[in-house]
Scaffold this motif. Sequence first.
Motif, PDB file in Angstrom:
ATOM      1  N   ILE A  60       0.829  -1.202   0.000  1.00 42.76           N
ATOM      2  CA  ILE A  60       0.000   0.000   0.000  1.00 42.76           C
ATOM      3  C   ILE A  60       0.865   1.255   0.000  1.00 42.76           C
ATOM      4  O   ILE A  60       0.575   2.223  -0.708  1.00 42.76           O
ATOM      5  CB  ILE A  60      -0.996  -0.022   1.179  1.00 42.76           C
ATOM      6  CG1 ILE A  60      -2.028  -1.136   0.947  1.00 42.76           C
ATOM      7  CG2 ILE A  60      -1.675   1.328   1.346  1.00 42.76           C
ATOM      8  CD1 ILE A  60      -2.997  -1.354   2.087  1.00 42.76           C
ATOM      9  N   ARG A  61       1.945   1.236   0.764  1.00 41.81           N
ATOM     10  CA  ARG A  61       2.849   2.393   0.777  1.00 41.81           C
ATOM     11  C   ARG A  61       3.380   2.649  -0.641  1.00 41.81           C
ATOM     12  O   ARG A  61       3.435   3.783  -1.095  1.00 41.81           O
ATOM     13  CB  ARG A  61       4.009   2.161   1.736  1.00 41.81           C
ATOM     14  CG  ARG A  61       4.943   3.382   1.819  1.00 41.81           C
ATOM     15  CD  ARG A  61       6.269   3.093   2.493  1.00 41.81           C
ATOM     16  NE  ARG A  61       6.191   2.377   3.734  1.00 41.81           N
ATOM     17  CZ  ARG A  61       6.162   2.939   4.949  1.00 41.81           C
ATOM     18  NH1 ARG A  61       6.182   4.239   5.065  1.00 41.81           N
ATOM     19  NH2 ARG A  61       6.119   2.190   6.025  1.00 41.81           N
ATOM     20  N   PHE A  62       3.759   1.603  -1.331  1.00 38.67           N
ATOM     21  CA  PHE A  62       4.314   1.751  -2.674  1.00 38.67           C
ATOM     22  C   PHE A  62       3.300   2.367  -3.639  1.00 38.67           C
ATOM     23  O   PHE A  62       3.595   3.345  -4.321  1.00 38.67           O
ATOM     24  CB  PHE A  62       4.809   0.395  -3.207  1.00 38.67           C
ATOM     25  CG  PHE A  62       5.303   0.462  -4.613  1.00 38.67           C
ATOM     26  CD1 PHE A  62       6.545   1.002  -4.901  1.00 38.67           C
ATOM     27  CD2 PHE A  62       4.522  -0.007  -5.661  1.00 38.67           C
ATOM     28  CE1 PHE A  62       7.014   1.077  -6.215  1.00 38.67           C
ATOM     29  CE2 PHE A  62       4.974   0.065  -6.970  1.00 38.67           C
ATOM     30  CZ  PHE A  62       6.213   0.613  -7.258  1.00 38.67           C
ATOM     31  N   ILE A  63       2.107   1.797  -3.706  1.00 42.76           N
ATOM     32  CA  ILE A  63       1.140   2.293  -4.698  1.00 42.76           C
ATOM     33  C   ILE A  63       0.665   3.712  -4.382  1.00 42.76           C
ATOM     34  O   ILE A  63       0.458   4.505  -5.294  1.00 42.76           O
ATOM     35  CB  ILE A  63      -0.060   1.339  -4.883  1.00 42.76           C
ATOM     36  CG1 ILE A  63      -0.837   1.148  -3.585  1.00 42.76           C
ATOM     37  CG2 ILE A  63       0.375   0.020  -5.452  1.00 42.76           C
ATOM     38  CD1 ILE A  63      -2.126   0.386  -3.748  1.00 42.76           C
ATOM     39  N   LEU A  64       0.520   4.034  -3.106  1.00 42.02           N
ATOM     40  CA  LEU A  64       0.066   5.383  -2.757  1.00 42.02           C
ATOM     41  C   LEU A  64       1.194   6.411  -2.889  1.00 42.02           C
ATOM     42  O   LEU A  64       0.964   7.522  -3.381  1.00 42.02           O
ATOM     43  CB  LEU A  64      -0.532   5.407  -1.355  1.00 42.02           C
ATOM     44  CG  LEU A  64      -1.837   4.623  -1.178  1.00 42.02           C
ATOM     45  CD1 LEU A  64      -2.309   4.690   0.267  1.00 42.02           C
ATOM     46  CD2 LEU A  64      -2.922   5.107  -2.128  1.00 42.02           C
ATOM     47  N   SER A  65       2.399   6.061  -2.475  1.00 37.66           N
ATOM     48  CA  SER A  65       3.539   6.977  -2.600  1.00 37.66           C
ATOM     49  C   SER A  65       3.795   7.318  -4.062  1.00 37.66           C
ATOM     50  O   SER A  65       4.075   8.467  -4.401  1.00 37.66           O
ATOM     51  CB  SER A  65       4.800   6.368  -1.992  1.00 37.66           C
ATOM     52  OG  SER A  65       4.649   6.191  -0.614  1.00 37.66           O
ATOM     53  N   ARG A  66       3.682   6.339  -4.908  1.00 41.92           N
ATOM     54  CA  ARG A  66       3.895   6.539  -6.344  1.00 41.92           C
ATOM     55  C   ARG A  66       2.879   7.529  -6.919  1.00 41.92           C
ATOM     56  O   ARG A  66       3.159   8.218  -7.886  1.00 41.92           O
ATOM     57  CB  ARG A  66       3.796   5.194  -7.056  1.00 41.92           C
ATOM     58  CG  ARG A  66       4.238   5.195  -8.487  1.00 41.92           C
ATOM     59  CD  ARG A  66       4.207   3.826  -9.073  1.00 41.92           C
ATOM     60  NE  ARG A  66       2.856   3.288  -8.984  1.00 41.92           N
ATOM     61  CZ  ARG A  66       2.514   2.067  -9.329  1.00 41.92           C
ATOM     62  NH1 ARG A  66       3.430   1.227  -9.757  1.00 41.92           N
ATOM     63  NH2 ARG A  66       1.276   1.652  -9.227  1.00 41.92           N
ATOM     64  N   ASP A  67       1.720   7.622  -6.276  1.00 44.73           N
ATOM     65  CA  ASP A  67       0.659   8.533  -6.720  1.00 44.73           C
ATOM     66  C   ASP A  67       0.735   9.889  -6.005  1.00 44.73           C
ATOM     67  O   ASP A  67      -0.168  10.707  -6.145  1.00 44.73           O
ATOM     68  CB  ASP A  67      -0.705   7.880  -6.482  1.00 44.73           C
ATOM     69  CG  ASP A  67      -1.832   8.620  -7.179  1.00 44.73           C
ATOM     70  OD1 ASP A  67      -1.755   8.779  -8.413  1.00 44.73           O
ATOM     71  OD2 ASP A  67      -2.779   9.059  -6.489  1.00 44.73           O
ATOM     72  N   GLY A  68       1.782  10.110  -5.217  1.00 42.95           N
ATOM     73  CA  GLY A  68       1.953  11.411  -4.582  1.00 42.95           C
ATOM     74  C   GLY A  68       1.460  11.511  -3.146  1.00 42.95           C
ATOM     75  O   GLY A  68       1.474  12.593  -2.565  1.00 42.95           O
TER      76      GLY A  68
END
Length: 127
Positions: free
Chosen positions: A18-26
């Motif tokens: 979840i950290r990866f997908i959300l961080s990638r989206d800003g």
Amino acid sequence: MNKRVLLVEDEPNIIEAIRFILSRDGWRVDTHADGATAVEAVRARVPDVLVLDVMLPGKSGFDILKELRASPATETLPVLMLTAKGQSRDRELAERYGVNRFMTKPFANSEVLESVNALFAGATGPA
């Protein structure tokens, strides 16, 4: 504007996904793994969106949600609840306590991202 999400989850693999997908989206992603102190963590960090697991050490996500909804400071906080327990009674209980969205594990990364962004958009109004 920084978009902040607090992820209350105790499973390291799910936290990282979840950290990866959300961080990638800003998104700025804060995490917390203990149910017993989760309400205090929410109040201290004041996220734009809360992603909340149901089964946590110390206190269940249901109890955390119920406590958050009882406080004027967090009664309207957008909450996405994640759970491996997908029975209809779990969904009904989450809805009774005021969850905004409910998602079962395993989940699609795109589904989590869409849900968090939709909750944020609803919380902040039209862009």
